[in-house]
Design a protein around this motif. Sequence first.
Motif, short mmCIF file in Angstrom:
data_model
loop_
_atom_site.label_atom_id
_atom_site.label_comp_id
_atom_site.label_asym_id
_atom_site.label_seq_id
_atom_site.Cartn_x
_atom_site.Cartn_y
_atom_site.Cartn_z
N UNK A 103 -4.31 -6.53 -3.32
CA UNK A 103 -3.32 -7.36 -2.65
C UNK A 103 -3.22 -6.94 -1.18
N UNK A 104 -3.22 -7.91 -0.28
CA UNK A 104 -3.17 -7.62 1.16
C UNK A 104 -1.92 -6.85 1.54
N UNK A 128 -1.79 -3.08 3.29
CA UNK A 128 -1.04 -2.81 4.51
C UNK A 128 -0.03 -1.68 4.31
N UNK A 129 0.66 -1.69 3.17
CA UNK A 129 1.63 -0.63 2.88
C UNK A 129 0.95 0.75 2.83
N UNK A 130 -0.18 0.81 2.17
CA UNK A 130 -0.91 2.08 2.07
C UNK A 130 -1.37 2.53 3.45
N UNK A 131 -1.96 1.61 4.21
CA UNK A 131 -2.44 1.97 5.55
C UNK A 131 -1.29 2.41 6.45
N UNK A 178 6.11 4.82 -6.23
CA UNK A 178 6.71 3.49 -6.07
C UNK A 178 5.64 2.40 -6.09
N UNK A 179 4.56 2.61 -5.37
CA UNK A 179 3.51 1.59 -5.31
C UNK A 179 2.82 1.41 -6.66
N UNK A 217 -6.78 2.41 -7.46
CA UNK A 217 -7.09 2.24 -6.04
C UNK A 217 -6.07 2.99 -5.17
N UNK A 218 -4.79 2.85 -5.52
CA UNK A 218 -3.73 3.52 -4.76
C UNK A 218 -3.94 5.03 -4.77
#
Length: 67
Positions: free
Chosen positions: A4-5, A9-12, A42-43, A53-54
Amino acid sequence: MSVDLDLARLVARTIENTDRLLEDEKTSWDVAVKGVEKVIADLVTRYPQHSDWIEKQFAEWRRKHGH
């Protein structure tokens, strides 16, 4: 399965902001890791289909910092 985009973005953003705090010596490694671990938890809860992936992204971040 593509990521998911918004998740990407949140990870980056999390990694960039944490790196900035570390570089500016506004936090210690221990505090930074605790914060990142909370974000990971949380993610993973919000995006369980992308948990591998996270966790891989944050494992790479830790390796980059030699931990």
